[in-house]
Structures are given as C-alpha cells and as structure tokens.
Motif scaffolding. Structure first.
Motif, PDB file in Angstrom:
ATOM      1  N   ASN A 375       8.903  -5.198  -1.300  1.00 53.08           N
ATOM      2  CA  ASN A 375       7.631  -4.758  -0.710  1.00 53.08           C
ATOM      3  C   ASN A 375       7.269  -5.610   0.499  1.00 53.08           C
ATOM      4  OD1 ASN A 375       6.972  -2.605  -2.272  1.00 53.08           O
ATOM      5  ND2 ASN A 375       5.578  -3.692  -3.636  1.00 53.08           N
ATOM      6  N   ASP A 403       3.903 -12.877   3.025  1.00 52.27           N
ATOM      7  CA  ASP A 403       4.459 -12.205   4.215  1.00 52.27           C
ATOM      8  C   ASP A 403       3.417 -12.185   5.321  1.00 52.27           C
ATOM      9  OD1 ASP A 403       2.853  -9.697   4.189  1.00 52.27           O
ATOM     10  OD2 ASP A 403       3.903  -9.293   2.308  1.00 52.27           O
ATOM     11  N   GLY A 435       5.959   4.485  -5.307  1.00 52.05           N
ATOM     12  CA  GLY A 435       4.575   4.189  -5.734  1.00 52.05           C
ATOM     13  C   GLY A 435       4.554   3.599  -7.136  1.00 52.05           C
ATOM     14  N   LEU A 438       4.836  -1.678  -7.871  1.00 49.32           N
ATOM     15  CA  LEU A 438       3.877  -2.688  -8.342  1.00 49.32           C
ATOM     16  C   LEU A 438       3.417  -2.414  -9.780  1.00 49.32           C
ATOM     17  CD1 LEU A 438       1.689  -3.585  -5.239  1.00 49.32           C
ATOM     18  CD2 LEU A 438       3.457  -4.941  -6.337  1.00 49.32           C
TER      19      LEU A 438
HETATM   20  P1  ADP Z   1       5.779   1.663  -3.063  1.00 45.91           P
HETATM   21  O1  ADP Z   1       6.943   2.165  -3.777  1.00 45.91           O
HETATM   22  O2  ADP Z   1       5.043   2.698  -2.305  1.00 45.91           O
HETATM   23  O3  ADP Z   1       6.026   0.415  -2.304  1.00 45.91           O
HETATM   24  P2  ADP Z   1       4.326  -0.061  -4.776  1.00 45.91           P
HETATM   25  O4  ADP Z   1       3.747   0.196  -6.105  1.00 45.91           O
HETATM   26  O5  ADP Z   1       5.404  -1.070  -4.713  1.00 45.91           O
HETATM   27  O6  ADP Z   1       4.765   1.328  -4.227  1.00 45.91           O
HETATM   28  O7  ADP Z   1       3.156  -0.497  -3.805  1.00 45.91           O
HETATM   29  C1  ADP Z   1       1.973   0.236  -3.800  1.00 45.91           C
HETATM   30  C2  ADP Z   1       1.328   0.157  -2.432  1.00 45.91           C
HETATM   31  O8  ADP Z   1       0.874  -1.177  -2.219  1.00 45.91           O
HETATM   32  C3  ADP Z   1       2.273   0.414  -1.318  1.00 45.91           C
HETATM   33  O9  ADP Z   1       2.291   1.793  -1.042  1.00 45.91           O
HETATM   34  C4  ADP Z   1       1.700  -0.385  -0.160  1.00 45.91           C
HETATM   35  O10 ADP Z   1       0.731   0.371   0.507  1.00 45.91           O
HETATM   36  C5  ADP Z   1       0.977  -1.532  -0.849  1.00 45.91           C
HETATM   37  N1  ADP Z   1       1.771  -2.803  -0.759  1.00 45.91           N
HETATM   38  C6  ADP Z   1       2.568  -3.333  -1.696  1.00 45.91           C
HETATM   39  N2  ADP Z   1       3.079  -4.505  -1.296  1.00 45.91           N
HETATM   40  C7  ADP Z   1       2.570  -4.743  -0.061  1.00 45.91           C
HETATM   41  C8  ADP Z   1       2.717  -5.793   0.902  1.00 45.91           C
HETATM   42  N3  ADP Z   1       3.470  -6.876   0.669  1.00 45.91           N
HETATM   43  N4  ADP Z   1       2.036  -5.681   2.052  1.00 45.91           N
HETATM   44  C9  ADP Z   1       1.259  -4.602   2.301  1.00 45.91           C
HETATM   45  N5  ADP Z   1       1.081  -3.581   1.440  1.00 45.91           N
HETATM   46  C10 ADP Z   1       1.738  -3.635   0.274  1.00 45.91           C
END
Ligand code: ADP
Length: 476
Positions: A375, A403, A435, A438
C-alpha cells in the motif's frame, strides 16, 4: 416479510417470552410470600392462644371448687371475670390482669363453662356480647359474629387437682403438643368444666386485606415494568444480530458489485471473440489478454475473500510459533525493492541489533507486513520514499511503515479498514487493489492480539504502526 418486520417480530417474541417467564416467576414468588406470611401469622396466633390457655389452666387447676355452686369461689379466684347471674362491676387491677395473662380486652376474651356447657364466668369486654352463648367443645373454632367480625377460639377441658395429676400447661412445655394432651385428657379424665380463650381476627383480616391490596396494585405495576424492560432488553439482544445481519447483507452486495464489473468485461470480450469472423482469428491471442487479466483479478479477489473469511471465523488451526520479525521485515523490504525501484520510490528499512520474536502464524505475519508495504508503495508518487522500521518497547514489537505518499483524510482513516472500502475507488481499481488489503491486515493483527494505528495527512504521507505482543521466550 421484509427484514425490518422479521426482526421486529423476533424482538416481540423475545420480549413476550421474557415477560411471560418473569410474570410466572413473579406470581409464584408473590403467592408463596403471601401464603407464608398468612400461615406464619396464623400459627403465631394459635401458639399465643395455646400458651395463654396452658398458663390459665395451670393457675386455675389447684383452686377450682368442687362444690355444685362455685360462684363465690370463682369470684375470688378470678376477680377480673364477670360471674353469670351476678352484677358485673369489675375494674381489674394490674395483678388481676396478670392472673389471666391477658391485658388487651378488646382483642381477647376468656369464658368458663361448667361440665354441662353452662357459662359460669366471662371476661367483661364488648366482645362478649357478640359471642354465641352455647358451648361447642371442638378445640379450635373460627366463626363470624353478627357484625361480620371473625373470631378464633380455643376450648380446653378443665380438670381439677383432685381428678388427675396431669395438666395441660406442663404437657405444653414438653415435647407433646397441647392439642395432643388436650385430646388425651379429654378422652380419659372426667372434666370439671371448660375454659375458652378467643380473640378477634380483625387485625389479622385487616393485615390480609392489606397484603392482597399490595399484591393487587404491585403485581400489575411490576408486570408493566417487566414488559417495558423486556421490550428494551430484547432490543439490546437483537442489536448485535441485526448489525451482523446488515453487515452480511452489505457484504453480499459488495461482493456482487466487485464481481460484476470484471465478469461483465470478461463476458463482453468472450462474446466478441466468439463473433470474430474467421479472417480475424489471428487477433484472438491479443483479445484474450484482458480476459486473462480479469480472470486473475477475480481469482485474486476470491482468494482474498476466502482468506479474510477464514481469519474472521478463526478457522486456521496451525498453532502459533515464535516468528522472527527481523526476518519478516528484511525479507519483505528486499522483495519489494524491485517494485519500489520500478516506481521510483526510495525504500529503506531500520532494524534493531537484537532479533525480535513474536508468537504467531509466520505466513500471516508476512501477509500483514507485505500488504502494508505494498500500500505504501502503491499510494506514494514517484520520487517519494517508504521506510519500514522495527523497534521493541516494553515487550511490544512495533513495525512502522512510513511513506511520503498521498496521505489519507482524517474522516477516511477509520473507514479504510472496512472491507472493499477505497478512498478513491477508480484509482485503487486501476492499481489492482481489491479493497480487502487493510481489512486483512486488521484481521491478522487482531488474531495476534496486536494493534494497528494510522497517522496521516493529506498530501504529506502516512504512518501505519503495527504493535504485536512479544511472547515470554520471544526475544532471543
Ligand atoms: P486497496 O486494495 O484498495 O489498496 P486497502 O484495503 O489496502 O485496499 O486500502 C484501502 C484504502 O486505503 C485504499 O483504497 C487507499 O485509498 C487507502 N490507503 C491504504 N494505504 C494507504 C497509504 N499508505 N497511503 C494512502 N492511502 C492508503
């Protein structure tokens, strides 16, 4: 029946069953308490009368005259009683009252009868006028006067000293009950006459009425309170079920939504391929590329979903083992370095000199850190930096992934851990995100009794910190 009606009906059924059970318990408890109070009061009344009768019998016995006309002697030995056919003008002294053991003349009465049942003497109270003049020899009697007042009386046979040596009062103080002794004496010894002790039941009846009134008022009030509280309690009980049902509904809708787009695009491509004229057959391999890409995406999504479901249902049976977190971080930093270089991102890591071990499932811990680093790289523009550090404080290992990327608005920071939630759906889909990344991270952290926090500012970057407990033998 729609969901709302279904849950409302279940709630109603739950509340009714609860109120019903409580009402039965309450009525049984109330009725038992009522019976117990009435019976113990009644027993106390009878005990008291028996005791007065016993005492009187014992005091009278040595003094009872054997002559046919006992009036004069009776007047002497019972100065506080009126003697039949004599003017009744007694004003008993305290000593006199003490002889009979009765001080409350409005409640109690005493009467003496001869062997034939003729009344000889009676206590001078207002009560005496209301009593039947004939004698009934049954030991215990309850009757109602013309004025509607209930009376309870105890009649015992009087024996003189000359006739026998047993006496009722003495028997009462031994194990044999007064009633048993009364029956024995009654059956075996000739009687001098009868002694009758009685009392009004006005106070007892008033108390019983009061109890009934309390129950009659209290029971409906208690029932209403139970009904209200059961309605409220059933709401509390249904709430988590309702929430989980809604989550399931939302999840089904989300999954359907996620599957719809790739499946539609996949079907469209396949249909196009099928309609292709024989002259364009050479284009088929090129057209199959998106099919493959969508297929992979679908497979990836389904694998993630299954993994998340297993995590949430706790269906992983592999026992936890000590896992070296230094290895996890260094392996993954190395693994992602190629991707970071390709994206023009400076990926660095900081590790402590000592190895830090946490109890857990190694493959899940790898997945946890890898999702977070992926991510960080994904949401950091070219030229940015990602740093992964591992530290140990107070038996807690912290893995921080920082980051300099796009950042997350504070309103979104709690939602990003929800399944299928994306801050910028289009951008996330384009980068291949499902999605679920996380949501998986959070489920793994929870399974390892850890914590995950996020600090982020739009445009400045994000810091994800994962804290895991370090087992007793985990730091080696
Ligand atoms: P995805 O598969 O879309 O990355 P995640 O569950 O990993 O889904 O993340 C959910 C959302 O959280 C992402 O769509 C993104 O918008 C936001 N996100 C996650 N990690 C970061 C990060 N390091 N910096 C900015 N936004 C993040």
């Amino acid at each position: 029946m729609n969901t709302y009606q279904l849950f409302r009906r279940s709630r109603m059924r739950l509340a009714l069953s609860y109120a019903g059970v409580m009402a039965v318990i309450l009525s049984l408890a109330g009725f038992s308490m009522y019976r117990f109070l009435i019976q113990s009061n009644w027993a106390a009344i009878e005990r008291e009368m028996e005791s007065i009768a016993g005492t009187l019998h014992d005091s009278l016995k040595p003094m009872l005259p054997s002559s046919e006309n006992p009036t004069a002697i009776l007047q002497r030995i019972l100065p506080e009683l009126c003697v039949t056919k004599q003017p009744c003008n007694v004003s008993p002294t305290l000593i006199g009252r003490h002889t009979t053991g009765i001080s409350d003349r409005n409640t109690y009465y005493i009467r003496l009868f001869d062997r034939q049942g003729q009344i000889l003497a009676f206590s001078p109270s207002k009560i005496s006028a209301e009593l039947p003049q004939s004698l009934t020899t049954a030991p215990w009697q309850t009757f109602k006067s013309a004025k509607g007042i209930r009376y309870h009386q105890f009649t015992i046979v009087l024996h003189t000293h000359d006739l026998q040596h047993q006496h009722v009062g003495a028997a009462y103080s031994r194990n044999e009950t007064l009633r048993e002794r009364y029956n024995n004496l009654h059956n075996t010894q000739p009687a001098w006459g009868y002694l009758q002790i009685g009392r009004t039941l006005a106070a007892f009846d008033a108390q019983e009425q009061q109890l009934k009134l309390i129950l009659a008022i209290g029971f409906p009030i208690a029932l209403v309170s139970i009904a209200v509280s059961s309605w409220w309690l059933s709401k509390l009980a249904m709430q988590p079920i309702y929430q989980s049902y809604q989550q399931q509904q939302q999840f089904t809708a989300d999954v359907a939504h996620e599957l719809r787009s790739p499946l539609a695009s996949l079907l469209a491509t396949v249909e196009a391929i099928l309609r292709l004229p024989p002259s364009q057959q050479q284009d088929i391999p090129i057209m199959l590329h998106p099919v493959e890409r969508q297929g992979r995406r679908l497979s990836h999504l389904i694998t993630d979903l299954l993994f998340l479901t297993n995590l949430e249902q706790n269906s992983f049976t592999k026992p936890f083992q000590p896992c070296c977190l230094n290895d996890v971080v260094s392996d993954l930093t190395e693994e992602f370095s190629e991707l970071a270089t390709a994206a023009d991102i400076h990926l660095t890591s900081q590790m402590p000199k000592v190895d830090i071990y946490a109890m857990g499932d190694e493959s899940q811990l790898y997945r946890l850190v890898s999702n977070s680093i992926a991510n960080a790289i994904q949401y950091t523009p070219a030229g940015g930096a990602v740093n992964v550090s591992l530290t140990l404080t107070d038996r807690t290992a912290s893995i921080a992934i920082a980051d300099t990327g796009i950042g997350i608005a504070s309103s979104e920071q709690t939602r990003i851990f929800e399944r299928f939630y994306r801050v910028d759906s289009d951008r996330a889909r384009k980068t291949g995100g499902t999605g679920l990344g996380l949501a998986i991270v959070q489920a793994i952290v929870q399974r390892h009794q850890g914590q995950i926090t996020v600090k982020s500012e739009l445009g400045s970057g994000s810091l994800f910190t994962i804290r895991l407990p370090v087992g007793t033998n985990a730091q080696k």
